[in-house]
Structures are given as C-alpha cells and as structure tokens.
Design an enzyme around this catalytic site. Structure first.
Site, short mmCIF file in Angstrom:
data_model
loop_
_atom_site.label_atom_id
_atom_site.label_comp_id
_atom_site.label_asym_id
_atom_site.label_seq_id
_atom_site.Cartn_x
_atom_site.Cartn_y
_atom_site.Cartn_z
N ARG A 174 24.52 17.93 77.70
CA ARG A 174 24.76 17.23 76.43
C ARG A 174 26.03 17.68 75.74
O ARG A 174 26.45 17.09 74.73
CB ARG A 174 23.59 17.47 75.48
CG ARG A 174 22.28 16.93 75.99
CD ARG A 174 21.18 17.29 75.04
NE ARG A 174 21.22 16.46 73.85
CZ ARG A 174 20.57 15.32 73.72
NH1 ARG A 174 19.82 14.89 74.70
NH2 ARG A 174 20.65 14.62 72.62
N LYS A 231 34.82 5.98 86.78
CA LYS A 231 34.36 7.17 87.50
C LYS A 231 35.55 8.05 87.86
O LYS A 231 35.52 9.26 87.69
CB LYS A 231 33.63 6.71 88.77
CG LYS A 231 32.45 7.51 89.19
CD LYS A 231 31.16 7.10 88.57
CE LYS A 231 31.14 7.18 87.09
NZ LYS A 231 29.97 6.62 86.47
N ASN A 234 22.81 18.72 65.69
CA ASN A 234 23.34 17.71 66.61
C ASN A 234 23.47 16.43 65.81
O ASN A 234 22.49 15.97 65.23
CB ASN A 234 22.36 17.53 67.78
CG ASN A 234 22.67 16.29 68.61
OD1 ASN A 234 23.81 15.83 68.63
ND2 ASN A 234 21.67 15.77 69.29
N GLY A 235 24.68 15.87 65.77
CA GLY A 235 24.89 14.63 65.02
C GLY A 235 26.17 14.72 64.22
O GLY A 235 27.02 15.56 64.49
N LYS A 242 26.83 13.92 78.44
CA LYS A 242 25.97 12.93 79.09
C LYS A 242 25.34 11.96 78.09
O LYS A 242 25.22 10.78 78.35
CB LYS A 242 24.87 13.67 79.85
CG LYS A 242 23.94 12.78 80.61
CD LYS A 242 24.40 12.63 82.02
CE LYS A 242 23.57 11.65 82.80
NZ LYS A 242 24.44 10.85 83.67
N GLU A 265 33.88 0.04 87.08
CA GLU A 265 33.07 1.26 87.22
C GLU A 265 33.81 2.29 88.09
O GLU A 265 33.80 3.49 87.79
CB GLU A 265 31.70 0.88 87.82
CG GLU A 265 30.80 2.04 88.23
CD GLU A 265 30.42 3.00 87.11
OE1 GLU A 265 30.77 2.77 85.96
OE2 GLU A 265 29.78 4.03 87.43
N TRP A 311 29.14 19.90 71.72
CA TRP A 311 30.17 18.94 72.08
C TRP A 311 30.92 18.68 70.77
O TRP A 311 30.36 18.11 69.83
CB TRP A 311 29.55 17.64 72.60
CG TRP A 311 30.57 16.68 73.10
CD1 TRP A 311 31.10 16.62 74.36
CD2 TRP A 311 31.19 15.62 72.35
NE1 TRP A 311 32.02 15.61 74.43
CE2 TRP A 311 32.10 14.97 73.23
CE3 TRP A 311 31.10 15.16 71.05
CZ2 TRP A 311 32.89 13.90 72.83
CZ3 TRP A 311 31.88 14.09 70.65
CH2 TRP A 311 32.76 13.46 71.55
N HIS A 358 49.05 -11.86 85.77
CA HIS A 358 49.22 -12.10 84.33
C HIS A 358 49.70 -10.84 83.61
O HIS A 358 49.52 -10.70 82.41
CB HIS A 358 47.92 -12.62 83.71
CG HIS A 358 47.50 -13.93 84.29
ND1 HIS A 358 48.13 -15.12 83.98
CD2 HIS A 358 46.57 -14.24 85.22
CE1 HIS A 358 47.58 -16.10 84.68
NE2 HIS A 358 46.62 -15.58 85.45
N CYS A 376 25.47 17.67 72.07
CA CYS A 376 24.95 18.93 71.55
C CYS A 376 23.47 19.04 71.91
O CYS A 376 22.72 18.07 71.83
CB CYS A 376 25.09 19.07 70.04
SG CYS A 376 26.77 19.04 69.47
N GLU A 419 37.02 9.80 84.81
CA GLU A 419 36.10 10.83 84.29
C GLU A 419 36.15 12.12 85.10
O GLU A 419 36.11 13.20 84.55
CB GLU A 419 34.64 10.33 84.38
CG GLU A 419 34.20 9.41 83.30
CD GLU A 419 32.70 9.12 83.40
OE1 GLU A 419 32.27 8.57 84.44
OE2 GLU A 419 31.96 9.45 82.47
O1 M6R Z 1 22.98 6.86 78.49
P1 M6R Z 1 23.79 5.61 78.47
O2 M6R Z 1 23.64 4.81 79.69
O3 M6R Z 1 23.57 4.80 77.23
O4 M6R Z 1 25.29 6.13 78.42
C1 M6R Z 1 26.36 5.23 78.30
C2 M6R Z 1 27.67 5.91 78.64
O5 M6R Z 1 27.92 6.96 77.76
C3 M6R Z 1 27.68 6.45 80.08
O6 M6R Z 1 27.41 5.46 81.00
C4 M6R Z 1 29.06 7.07 80.39
O7 M6R Z 1 30.03 6.08 80.42
C5 M6R Z 1 28.99 7.86 81.69
N1 M6R Z 1 29.65 9.12 81.53
C6 M6R Z 1 29.60 7.16 82.83
O8 M6R Z 1 29.68 7.93 83.98
#
Ligand code: M6R
Length: 611
Positions: A27, A480, A98-99, A606, A476, A74, A499, A2, A483
């Site tokens: 955000r 990615k 926000n929160g 983000k 990672e 959000w 396993h 947010c 996402e």
């Molecule tokens: O701002 P931060 O690095 O603490 O954020 C952590 C995760 O929320 C962030 O890396 C998230 O997994 C990304 N969307 C990955 O692409």
C-alpha cells in the site's frame, strides 16, 4: 495507500506489528514507523525507506510494549523523509493516518499559533486538534470525537494516548479499516490481508465509525457518537497462502498463476458439459438496460475498454467507458434505464468508489472487484467477484485477465438475455473459453520476452500499437512497461499513427505492434509498412498466418522469436487474454534487467485510496 496496523496483546506487540506492516507494504513503501506505550511512556521509531530500514532501526534501538500502532507510508504531503514518517506524536498522543486531510492548511494556520509543527504532513494537524481538546479536560474518547469533527477529507486513523495505556482508538472516514478480536489480542488493520493469519472473523468499520479497542473487546460509535454494533464476518483472506512460492517476485508468480486462476474462474461460470455460461450476476436484467457506463482507473480502466467492444458487439448495448477521476467531476448524464459498472481489483480505489456513490441514486450499479468485503463490493447494488486471489505485486497482472473473463461472461449473458446470441454461437464460445487456461499456460512457458527485453533497454521511448480489442491491450502494455521499467511508453490505436504519433518514429524508438491475423490485420500490415519505411525498430506479435503474411510482405525484415513473436491462432474472443501476456512479461524482464524493484516500483502503491 499507506498501511495501518494496531495491536493490544498480553505480550510484546512490536514484532507482530512489523509482521502486519510487511503484509501491507504493497500500500506504500517510502517510509515506515511504529509507536508503543511501555511502562507509562510513549515511544516511537521511524525510518525513511522500506520496512526493512525500520526493522534495522528497531533492531539497534529496541522498542517494547503490549499496545502499539504501525504505519507504512505513501507520501502525499511532504517528501519521504523520517520527519514526515508516521506515527506523528507529541508527549502524550501518537497517531497514524491513511488518507488526506483536505482542510489541513486552514487548520494548521490556526494550530501553528500554539504548537510547533515538526513535519510537512497533513496528518500532524490531527495530533494538535486532539491536544486542544484534551486541554479542555476532555477524556481521550471525547477529545478524539471532537477533533475528527473538524476534519474534512478522508482518513483512517489509529491513536494511542499515554493516559490510556490499555486502549487503542481508531476512526474511519473514506479510508478502509478492519478490526479483529481474539482471546489473546485485539487487532486493527487497513485490510483483511494484514490480519489474515491472526483472526478468522473481521469487523469492517463504516464511514464515521470510531472504535475503542481494549484487550479482547471493542466498543464502536457512529459519527453521532452513539454506540453501534457492526457485524463480524469471515476473513476472506484467512485461508489464502500469501507467499512468493518458488518465484523471485510476486509479479512473476502472479503472471504465471494466470492459467490456474482463469481455470478456477471458468469453474464459476461453466458447469461440466454445460451448454450455457452461468453469468456471475445472472439476476441483472440486461433486457432493461438501455445504456451502460463502465468506470475504473488504471489497468481496470483498460479492462473496461475491452469490455466496451464486447458489450457493443455481442449485446448491442451502447457503452461509455470512463476514468473514475474524470467521471465523478464532469456532471455525467444518466439516461433512463442506465447501468454503471465499476471495476476495481482492490475495491478501495477512492475515485472509483466516489464515482459509484455518485451514480447509485441514478443508475443500477455493479461492482466488479477482486477483494471480497472491499468498500466497492459493499457499496454497489450488485457485486461480482473476479476470483484472481490476492494480488501483491503492485503492477496488476492476473487481476486484469480475471477482470476480462468476468466482463466477457457478463457481456455474453447480456447478449443471451437480449436474444443476440444463438445457441450455436454460445456453444462455440464455450469451447473457446474451455481452451483458455491451456493456451495461457502455453504462451507463458514458451515466451521469449527476456531476449526481447534486452533489445529495448536503451530505447528512449517505446510505442505500443493495436486495433480493436488490441488497442486497450496496447495501452495496458505501455502502462505496465512504464510502471516497472520507468521507460517512457505510450500506446495508440494503430489507425491514429498517421494523425501525429508517426512523427516520433526514428531508428531509436522501439515499437510493439499487436496484430493477430483477424479482421484488422490488413490495416495493421499497412501500419507496419509505414513504420518500416521510416526505419522504425518494430516487434510484431501475431499468429502463424500473420507471420507468413509479414514475411512475404517484407522479406528478411522479420525473424521468428526475435522481432516476430508467435502466439497461437485462436478465436478472436481470446485475443485480449493472450496478447497481454507477453507484454506483462516484457515489462517484468525489462524491470529485472534494469534492476528496478518490480514488486514495489518507485512512487506507486497498490491501493490508491487518496485522490
Ligand atoms: O484496485 P484498482 O483496480 O481500482 O486499481 C486501479 C489502478 O490503480 C491500478 O490498476 C494501477 O493502474 C496498477 N498499478 C496497474 O498495474
């Protein structure tokens, strides 16, 4: 999560609030809204969907005012429909939040006996808590001070009162808020980026602070309702150029920026002709550290996993890596001379921040963050900046490789201080690091990932495999891809294949294997044989030697540029930096081909400032 913008100016503020919200859309982007006071009347516009939908609403039904608040959401409580969009309001109060208000159901139960709720949000209780206080003849300031004392949880709130058309109120507890003052206006925002073009100096509210903003002036109160002063500091984003440039998406721009930002990052640690790395945090006494925990979330957590290999191998420090949301609740044991590192791009991730607060009394803490002045940067005993520049795409790309560079230099500094790194080794590592930006550029411009992305569009499931530092890179890659493309993706340490995960392999699943020709290559080659025997559809990332080996091992199976992707033969120290690049591009191109919103993928935000 947010974004909040608030403004008081001499002229109309609506377009400026929309402009500020645009910079905060990363955000949260499932609904948006704006409220103003104009000619003594409180008015608002809200809309489901992205900010462009709100702009459309404001175009058809214009809103006016020299004071206003805006919000991009959000969703936490209640779906992304207009009724749940902020601002929440009654006839004389409008507010954005926000929160998360953790005690909202208890509060709501009581308030419902007197007020009719219009939304499913936790936020709406704040409107009626304030209304209750106003009914006791309190003035807006006192009503707000009394109302927030009843809240449990995290909040950044901005409030308009019809009775105070010249004053904007804001409160911070756990969620970030900054403000700026110019001669022409007073501004409020969730972060430095939101106010970047408007003010060069920012004031960061502290937890418990309440701000009373008028045109060109602010009065601050702490949680005990005493007036306090907070410093104004330079806005770290004031000089940043935040645009897509020639790229179609921020994500692609940020992927391609990596050679530049890594080169700039190296300038911070490598002086010309230097024979030593200058660790960004040379004042940490690594000789005194007996054990290390590295704590983070998401992509930053995978950077922590890579760092574990480096700290253990080069500096001989035992390392635990932990997901912040687990660490903070599992009663971690802090040993003597323990250090805790916290990695975060945004510096605002709530779980990471909470884990840091928990550790501060027991261990030396270091924040490794990208955003200067962020909450983690300000809360840790020590801080190191990763210098990736603003990352706007929701998927982390350049922030990750810059985190890796920072972590590597810290590990090497630790190794040097602890006398595990000879001058010759250091010299050779410096040579390798100097070549990194050029290699990154080479991998990016020669990439074949658009074609590879075509091959996985119909895959029901994608598996990534890697060993050593390639294991977190596989994780990672899988993160990615899910996402950005929404294709179910998982990653395993290659040694774990038999396993259990091997049961998933058939001719439909797509499998990506990271197998540079290093100490683990023979083991990975074994996995490749096993997958081939089960008709698995594989793509292998390796270097020339690895490719030759595989083509001899399984003649006719691998085709260069198709299911055999060549990366330069480099010092294994650089493998994580290079092997993550094609995986970033794979997710980008897969998302493009599937038509997803790659910069703002569904359900994500983000900056995760709620639990
Ligand atoms: O701002 P931060 O690095 O603490 O954020 C952590 C995760 O929320 C962030 O890396 C998230 O997994 C990304 N969307 C990955 O692409």
């Amino acid at each position: 999560m947010c974004g909040i913008v608030g403004l008081i100016a001499r002229d109309d503020v609506v377009n400026k609030i929309l402009e500020g919200l645009e910079r905060l859309e990363y955000r949260g982007y499932d609904s948006a809204g704006i409220a103003t006071i104009h000619e003594g009347k409180l008015d608002r516009r809200r809309s489901e969907g992205k900010l462009r939908a709100l702009k459309e609403v404001c175009f058809h039904a214009p809103l006016q005012g020299t004071i206003g608040i805006g919000h991009t959401r959000w969703a936490t409580h209640g779906p992304a429909i207009e009724a749940n969009a902020h601002p929440h309001a009654n006839h004389r109060i409008a507010l954005v939040h926000n929160g998360i208000i953790e005690n909202f159901s208890i509060l709501k139960k009581d308030l419902e006996t007197r007020y009719t709720f219009e939304s499913q949000t936790d936020t709406e209780v704040i409107v009626y808590l304030i209304e209750d206080e106003l009914a006791k003849d309190q003035n807006p300031l006192k009503a707000l001070q009394a109302a927030v004392k009843k809240l449990k949880g995290t909040y950044a709130i901005a409030v308009l009162f019809k009775e105070s058309p010249d004053t904007l109120y804001a409160v911070r507890q756990g969620s970030p808020l900054v403000l700026g003052i110019s001669e022409k206006a007073s501004y409020l925002g969730s972060d430095a980026i939101s106010l970047a073009p408007w003010v060069k100096q920012l004031c960061y509210l502290e937890d418990g602070d309440l701000a009373e903003l008028t045109l060109g002036h602010v009065t601050l109160y702490n949680r005990e309702d005493q007036k306090v002063q907070r410093p104004f500091v330079a806005n770290p984003m004031a000089t940043e150029n935040i645009s897509k440039g020639p790229y179609r998406h921020y994500m692609l721009k940020e992927i391609f920026e990596q050679s530049t930002v890594l080169s700039q990052g190296l300038q911070h640690i490598l002086e010309k002709e230097a024979h030593h790395l200058h660790a960004p945090q040379g004042d940490i006494d690594f000789k005194a550290i007996e054990s290390l925990s590295i704590i983070a979330c998401g992509t930053s957590y995978y950077a922590a996993m890579v760092a574990k290999y480096w700290f253990e191998k080069y500096a001989h420090i035992p390392v635990d890596v932990d997901i912040a949301s687990e660490f903070r609740y599992r009663h971690p044991v802090f040993t003597k001379n323990h250090a805790c590192f916290f990695i975060s791009q945004s510096g605002e991730t709530l779980d990471t921040l909470a884990a840091l607060e928990l550790s501060k009394k027991h261990a030396l803490t270091l924040g490794i963050v990208n955003v200067p002045q962020s909450s983690i940067a300000r809360a840790a005993h020590h801080v190191v900046f990763t210098h990736a520049g603003p990352e706007i795409g929701v998927a982390s790309t350049k922030a990750f490789t810059c985190q890796l560079l920072t972590l590597l230099t810290l590990a090497l500094e630790a190794a040097r201080q602890r006398k595990y790194l000879s001058a010759r080794e250091e010299e050779s590592m410096i040579q390798s690091l100097r070549s990194l930006p050029g290699l990154v550029h080479q991998v990016l411009i020669n990439n074949k990932m658009e074609a590879v992305a075509q091959t996985i569009l119909k895959a029901p499931h994608v598996i990534f495999l890697g060993r050593g530092t390639q294991y977190p890179i596989a994780l990672e890659g899988a993160l990615k891809l899910k996402e950005i493309s929404y294709i179910p993706s998982q990653a395993y340490a290659s040694g774990e294949l038999k396993h259990g995960p091997i049961a998933l392999i058939d001719e439909h699943v797509a499998i990506f294997i990271l197998a540079p020709f290093d100490a683990w290559f023979e083991k990975s080659a074994g996995n490749i044989q096993e997958i081939h025997a089960r008709k698995g559809h594989m793509t292998v990332f390796t270097d020339e030697e690895g490719a030759e080996h595989l083509q001899t091992m399984l003649p006719g199976v691998f085709h260069l540029g198709k299911n055999l992707i060549l990366l330069p033969k480099v010092d294994p120290l650089l493998h994580p930096f290079l092997y993550v690049l094609p995986l970033q591009l794979l997710s980008y191109y897969t998302g493009m081909l599937k038509g997803t919103d790659v910069d703002q993928p569904r359900n994500l935000a983000k900056s995760v400032t709620v639990e």
